[in-house]
Design a protein around this motif. Sequence first.
Motif, PDB file in Angstrom:
ATOM      1  N   GLY A  87     103.273 -97.457  57.545  1.00 41.90           N
ATOM      2  CA  GLY A  87     103.705 -96.128  57.138  1.00 41.90           C
ATOM      3  C   GLY A  87     102.796 -95.008  57.572  1.00 41.90           C
ATOM      4  N   LEU A  88     101.732 -95.309  58.344  1.00 41.84           N
ATOM      5  CA  LEU A  88     100.791 -94.286  58.764  1.00 41.84           C
ATOM      6  C   LEU A  88     100.909 -94.062  60.265  1.00 41.84           C
ATOM      7  CD1 LEU A  88      97.746 -95.324  56.576  1.00 41.84           C
ATOM      8  CD2 LEU A  88      99.489 -93.605  56.098  1.00 41.84           C
ATOM      9  N   VAL A  89     100.089 -93.164  60.801  1.00 43.27           N
ATOM     10  CA  VAL A  89     100.236 -92.739  62.184  1.00 43.27           C
ATOM     11  C   VAL A  89      99.991 -93.879  63.154  1.00 43.27           C
ATOM     12  CG1 VAL A  89      99.610 -90.367  61.676  1.00 43.27           C
ATOM     13  CG2 VAL A  89      97.809 -91.994  62.251  1.00 43.27           C
ATOM     14  N   GLY A  90     100.662 -93.749  64.320  1.00 41.10           N
ATOM     15  CA  GLY A  90     100.530 -94.752  65.364  1.00 41.10           C
ATOM     16  C   GLY A  90     100.902 -94.152  66.701  1.00 41.10           C
ATOM     17  N   PRO A  91     101.496 -94.921  67.596  1.00 43.56           N
ATOM     18  CA  PRO A  91     101.904 -94.392  68.892  1.00 43.56           C
ATOM     19  C   PRO A  91     103.074 -93.407  68.738  1.00 43.56           C
ATOM     20  CG  PRO A  91     101.801 -96.797  68.900  1.00 43.56           C
ATOM     21  CD  PRO A  91     101.729 -96.371  67.487  1.00 43.56           C
ATOM     22  N   TYR A  92     103.154 -92.420  69.630  1.00 42.92           N
ATOM     23  CA  TYR A  92     104.259 -91.471  69.579  1.00 42.92           C
ATOM     24  C   TYR A  92     104.585 -90.990  70.989  1.00 42.92           C
ATOM     25  CZ  TYR A  92     101.092 -87.595  70.504  1.00 42.92           C
ATOM     26  OH  TYR A  92     100.193 -86.761  71.095  1.00 42.92           O
ATOM     27  N   ALA A  93     105.813 -90.516  71.176  1.00 35.49           N
ATOM     28  CA  ALA A  93     106.238 -89.788  72.375  1.00 35.49           C
ATOM     29  C   ALA A  93     106.994 -88.564  71.891  1.00 35.49           C
ATOM     30  CB  ALA A  93     107.132 -90.650  73.250  1.00 35.49           C
ATOM     31  N   ARG A  94     106.675 -87.421  72.467  1.00 35.50           N
ATOM     32  CA  ARG A  94     107.275 -86.167  71.998  1.00 35.50           C
ATOM     33  C   ARG A  94     107.718 -85.343  73.197  1.00 35.50           C
ATOM     34  NH1 ARG A  94     105.582 -82.040  67.314  1.00 35.50           N
ATOM     35  NH2 ARG A  94     106.326 -80.078  68.191  1.00 35.50           N
ATOM     36  N   VAL A  95     108.924 -84.795  73.093  1.00 29.76           N
ATOM     37  CA  VAL A  95     109.446 -83.895  74.111  1.00 29.76           C
ATOM     38  C   VAL A  95     109.866 -82.601  73.428  1.00 29.76           C
ATOM     39  CG1 VAL A  95     111.244 -83.515  75.831  1.00 29.76           C
ATOM     40  CG2 VAL A  95     110.223 -85.762  75.571  1.00 29.76           C
ATOM     41  N   ARG A  96     109.486 -81.469  74.028  1.00 30.27           N
ATOM     42  CA  ARG A  96     109.863 -80.158  73.491  1.00 30.27           C
ATOM     43  C   ARG A  96     110.593 -79.370  74.571  1.00 30.27           C
ATOM     44  NH1 ARG A  96     107.416 -74.791  73.050  1.00 30.27           N
ATOM     45  NH2 ARG A  96     108.241 -73.786  71.172  1.00 30.27           N
ATOM     46  N   GLY A  97     111.854 -79.071  74.303  1.00 37.55           N
ATOM     47  CA  GLY A  97     112.599 -78.161  75.169  1.00 37.55           C
ATOM     48  C   GLY A  97     112.637 -76.798  74.502  1.00 37.55           C
ATOM     49  N   LEU A  98     112.404 -75.739  75.258  1.00 36.73           N
ATOM     50  CA  LEU A  98     112.319 -74.415  74.652  1.00 36.73           C
ATOM     51  C   LEU A  98     113.165 -73.415  75.418  1.00 36.73           C
ATOM     52  CD1 LEU A  98     110.260 -72.309  76.426  1.00 36.73           C
ATOM     53  CD2 LEU A  98     108.652 -74.097  75.734  1.00 36.73           C
ATOM     54  N   VAL A  99     113.621 -72.403  74.689  1.00 36.85           N
ATOM     55  CA  VAL A  99     114.290 -71.247  75.266  1.00 36.85           C
ATOM     56  C   VAL A  99     113.597 -70.014  74.692  1.00 36.85           C
ATOM     57  CG1 VAL A  99     116.451 -70.014  75.565  1.00 36.85           C
ATOM     58  CG2 VAL A  99     116.468 -72.494  75.385  1.00 36.85           C
ATOM     59  N   ALA A 100     113.177 -69.104  75.565  1.00 39.62           N
ATOM     60  CA  ALA A 100     112.406 -67.938  75.136  1.00 39.62           C
ATOM     61  C   ALA A 100     113.089 -66.669  75.602  1.00 39.62           C
ATOM     62  CB  ALA A 100     110.978 -68.010  75.686  1.00 39.62           C
ATOM     63  N   LEU A 101     113.240 -65.713  74.680  1.00 40.57           N
ATOM     64  CA  LEU A 101     113.815 -64.409  74.979  1.00 40.57           C
ATOM     65  C   LEU A 101     112.725 -63.352  74.923  1.00 40.57           C
ATOM     66  CD1 LEU A 101     116.479 -62.697  75.346  1.00 40.57           C
ATOM     67  CD2 LEU A 101     116.358 -62.321  72.886  1.00 40.57           C
ATOM     68  N   ASP A 102     112.711 -62.483  75.926  1.00 41.77           N
ATOM     69  CA  ASP A 102     111.752 -61.375  75.975  1.00 41.77           C
ATOM     70  C   ASP A 102     112.544 -60.111  76.253  1.00 41.77           C
ATOM     71  OD1 ASP A 102     109.720 -59.604  76.316  1.00 41.77           O
ATOM     72  OD2 ASP A 102     108.824 -60.578  78.048  1.00 41.77           O
ATOM     73  N   ALA A 103     112.601 -59.215  75.250  1.00 41.57           N
ATOM     74  CA  ALA A 103     113.377 -57.976  75.382  1.00 41.57           C
ATOM     75  C   ALA A 103     112.458 -56.783  75.162  1.00 41.57           C
ATOM     76  CB  ALA A 103     114.520 -57.950  74.362  1.00 41.57           C
ATOM     77  N   ALA A 104     112.598 -55.770  76.010  1.00 40.49           N
ATOM     78  CA  ALA A 104     111.796 -54.558  75.865  1.00 40.49           C
ATOM     79  C   ALA A 104     112.527 -53.401  76.522  1.00 40.49           C
ATOM     80  CB  ALA A 104     110.406 -54.724  76.488  1.00 40.49           C
ATOM     81  N   VAL A 105     112.423 -52.218  75.914  1.00 40.68           N
ATOM     82  CA  VAL A 105     113.051 -51.008  76.436  1.00 40.68           C
ATOM     83  C   VAL A 105     112.017 -49.898  76.408  1.00 40.68           C
ATOM     84  CG1 VAL A 105     114.841 -49.292  76.026  1.00 40.68           C
ATOM     85  CG2 VAL A 105     115.325 -51.696  75.616  1.00 40.68           C
ATOM     86  N   PRO A 106     111.865 -49.081  77.446  1.00 42.27           N
ATOM     87  CA  PRO A 106     112.597 -49.199  78.714  1.00 42.27           C
ATOM     88  C   PRO A 106     111.923 -50.204  79.641  1.00 42.27           C
ATOM     89  CG  PRO A 106     111.208 -47.262  78.744  1.00 42.27           C
ATOM     90  CD  PRO A 106     111.038 -47.865  77.383  1.00 42.27           C
ATOM     91  N   ARG A 107     112.751 -50.962  80.351  1.00 42.71           N
ATOM     92  CA  ARG A 107     112.239 -51.935  81.306  1.00 42.71           C
ATOM     93  C   ARG A 107     113.414 -52.465  82.106  1.00 42.71           C
ATOM     94  NH1 ARG A 107     109.798 -57.402  79.108  1.00 42.71           N
ATOM     95  NH2 ARG A 107     112.023 -57.894  79.125  1.00 42.71           N
ATOM     96  N   ASP A 108     113.144 -52.907  83.288  1.00 46.65           N
ATOM     97  CA  ASP A 108     114.150 -53.532  84.114  1.00 46.65           C
ATOM     98  C   ASP A 108     113.632 -54.907  84.543  1.00 46.65           C
ATOM     99  OD1 ASP A 108     116.258 -54.145  85.702  1.00 46.65           O
ATOM    100  OD2 ASP A 108     115.799 -52.703  87.287  1.00 46.65           O
ATOM    101  N   PRO A 109     114.252 -56.010  84.068  1.00 45.09           N
ATOM    102  CA  PRO A 109     115.437 -56.045  83.217  1.00 45.09           C
ATOM    103  C   PRO A 109     115.091 -55.797  81.747  1.00 45.09           C
ATOM    104  CG  PRO A 109     114.678 -58.256  83.628  1.00 45.09           C
ATOM    105  CD  PRO A 109     113.778 -57.354  84.429  1.00 45.09           C
ATOM    106  N   VAL A 110     116.118 -55.426  80.983  1.00 48.08           N
ATOM    107  CA  VAL A 110     115.912 -55.214  79.557  1.00 48.08           C
ATOM    108  C   VAL A 110     115.488 -56.516  78.876  1.00 48.08           C
ATOM    109  CG1 VAL A 110     117.074 -54.604  77.409  1.00 48.08           C
ATOM    110  CG2 VAL A 110     117.480 -53.275  79.466  1.00 48.08           C
ATOM    111  N   TRP A 111     116.098 -57.616  79.277  1.00 50.26           N
ATOM    112  CA  TRP A 111     115.704 -58.896  78.679  1.00 50.26           C
ATOM    113  C   TRP A 111     115.724 -59.990  79.739  1.00 50.26           C
ATOM    114  CZ3 TRP A 111     119.219 -62.737  79.310  1.00 50.26           C
ATOM    115  CH2 TRP A 111     120.567 -62.388  79.417  1.00 50.26           C
ATOM    116  N   THR A 112     114.889 -60.987  79.500  1.00 51.65           N
ATOM    117  CA  THR A 112     114.887 -62.203  80.314  1.00 51.65           C
ATOM    118  C   THR A 112     114.969 -63.402  79.379  1.00 51.65           C
ATOM    119  OG1 THR A 112     112.457 -62.317  80.313  1.00 51.65           O
ATOM    120  CG2 THR A 112     113.516 -61.164  82.158  1.00 51.65           C
ATOM    121  N   LEU A 113     115.588 -64.447  79.873  1.00 48.25           N
ATOM    122  CA  LEU A 113     115.696 -65.693  79.127  1.00 48.25           C
ATOM    123  C   LEU A 113     115.033 -66.779  79.965  1.00 48.25           C
ATOM    124  CD1 LEU A 113     117.002 -66.449  76.413  1.00 48.25           C
ATOM    125  CD2 LEU A 113     118.975 -67.275  77.675  1.00 48.25           C
TER     126      LEU A 113
END
Length: 747
Positions: free
Chosen positions: A359-385
């Motif tokens: 029941g305690l810690v042992g071997p592990y495998a971890r995968v992280r998929g991420l999506v990030a939004l960056d929005a700012a005005v005024p700017r070109d582009p206004v947002w990026t994903l």
Amino acid sequence: MRHLISLTTGLALLLAACGSPTPPPTEPVVAPKVNEKTRVVTEETRKALSTFSFTNAAACKTEPDPVKNPGADPAQCTAKLVFSKSTPYLANLKVGELMVSEPGPGAPYGYLQKITKITPSGGQVIVETQAASLDEALIEGEFDQKGTLGAADLSSLSLKAGVVPRGLEKNAIDPQAQSFNLNINTVLYDQDGNESTTNDQVRLKGNFNLTVDDGLSYSLKWKKVLGVPIYPNGIYVRMAYGFNQSANVRVEAELSTGIEKEIELAKFTFEPITFFIGPVPVVLIPSVRVTSDLKGNISAKMAFGASESVVAQAGFEYNDGFHDITKFEKNFSTFAEVSAIKGTAEVGLNLQGEILLYGLVGPYARVRGLVALDAAVPRDPVWTLNAGLRGYVGIHADLLVKTLDYDKEIFKQDFEIARSANQKPTVNFKSPANGQTYSQNVKIDNICFTMDDLETSNLHLTLSSNLDGQLVSADVSRGNFSSYCLPSRSFSTLGTRTLTATVTDKGGLTATDTRSIEIINNPPSVLIAKPTSGASVYIDTPVLLKGALLDANEELDCTRFTWKSNVGADELPANNCGTPTATFKTLGSHTLTLEARDSQNALGTTSIAVNVVAQPANLPPDVVITEPEQKPGIIPKLPFAGGTMTIKGTITDQDSGNITYTWQFGYLQKSVGPKYAVIEKKTVLLVGKKLDLSLTIKPSDFLPAKTTGEFPCYEVDPSNLTLMLVANDGINSNVVFSVPLERGPGC
């Protein structure tokens, strides 16, 4: 701004399978040899266990997070075991010995613990411990365990509120299922902790589908001879989770805050796997966790996310180092809806497979998929994903080998998957109001509008009008949501004007707004300053006249005036130029009218009544102030204190003789009352029945003045301030003509 972008691009959210395991050396099977301090718990003692709790469970049962704390060591676990009664096993137990147990009542995952304290208490026995390792419990021995796990092997499924298995009853497990489907509509973050108030929440929506292909496979090998580990670091580990995964993730927020939080969406826990090395039980607990994390600074409403489909295998092999191969198929699409002026947010979907020992810690495998939004005005582009992929593997196998603690980021990918298109700018008139009227040739200074462009603050502006050509064309940098006003201008011709404002951004998109105004001709405003309405004048005696006009459209002079009377015999001047006079020929009430026509023949007129009376034995003098001139609706202003002004007037008297005249200011001073300041007083001989006066003065020489800030001004009440010309022929009482004055600027 609100818009929706959808495109297809690649993102793999899972660590690919490792290569074929490297087989360990072929050696004879080692007969188990147990440490003399290892004490296998008897069945009677297992049944007597009331509670088994970790005193630092939050730390010791949590796998070190390779994302937030790379390389961190797991916490040392300490525990307390409470037995309802003493047993022969407990009676012979000593501090420093190791207790090892297979699963039983009160300890569903078994335990391997080193005793630190034994306390009999009222028929109970309390044993305090710290976690031990298999390396300590056995001097010699080995095991080789591997298997494939499926839905039938699940013992429990824990779900966060708002996470529901699709097609199954809540928390139900179908042993024949080949996929684990989750619908997600849950709160990732709640600012005030009250889920009934929703405008302070960040919500996660979507679905997650984990389909078992080759099963969730595992392999663990451990071997030790004469106290020496045979495999590198005493262990060989292989975990491979093969599956098809599809997910649709949407984050919605409408608040302003900084966030960093991770929540568990679901946890699949499999039945304990128990085997023995000699008499020593070893208990493995495989599990898979699905979590979501969010971090960023949100300042307004936004929604963003991704849909993905991945065929992959997440796993690792550890045998004299890690072996990893990335291999996947993917299909990825994105969207973003942004109303934010500024904000950043990143959402991650995490899949972590673990093999827990006791029941305690042992071997592990971890995968992280991420999506990030960056929005700012005024700017070109206004947002990026942006999308990203992180893969981590590690072993914290304290229960197998004390020294084996390892974390590694085995891959990292980041790429932009979407950006906002060029958005159309906006322009809107703030003023004037539609249909508002303006006088011809009068300066207009309130043609104003707002400009907005989310991509850039630099716009090309064109402001035009029908009949008048182009008003302005320029490149302007106004900033976001800014106002712009046209420099003052006038229109020379009458009629309707349609004003059109056009802005063009650097991408060539335009926006327009129109406003209609009416250019009109107002007739002149006319004032009779002398004689005053209701005044008594003498028959057959020239009376000084004083008329004034004001025209908003143009400058008009004295030639525009025409004096009229309702009595035809009265003698009236042709206009108001010079020092005009009128002579009334009959007694009684006369109506005196002053007219003025502008260049377009628009008529302005005003009338007063005068009472014509008989001449006295001695005619009194007649006076008028010709400068400063009072205009209709406008009172002359004094200059700044210290400045000069010219005063002019005319005195007439039909009787020759000496005239005494006085120029003076009449005013009120605070706490003093009415005051009169004499400017000039003289007695002169009137020759030719008329005297014209002109004098340049400095009003501050006669009026109390002070300095307020940088402006010198007059310390007098602004009301009842007049310039007076007083005349007396020595027989008649004073005859007065006055002009009201404004105190002037500066106070």
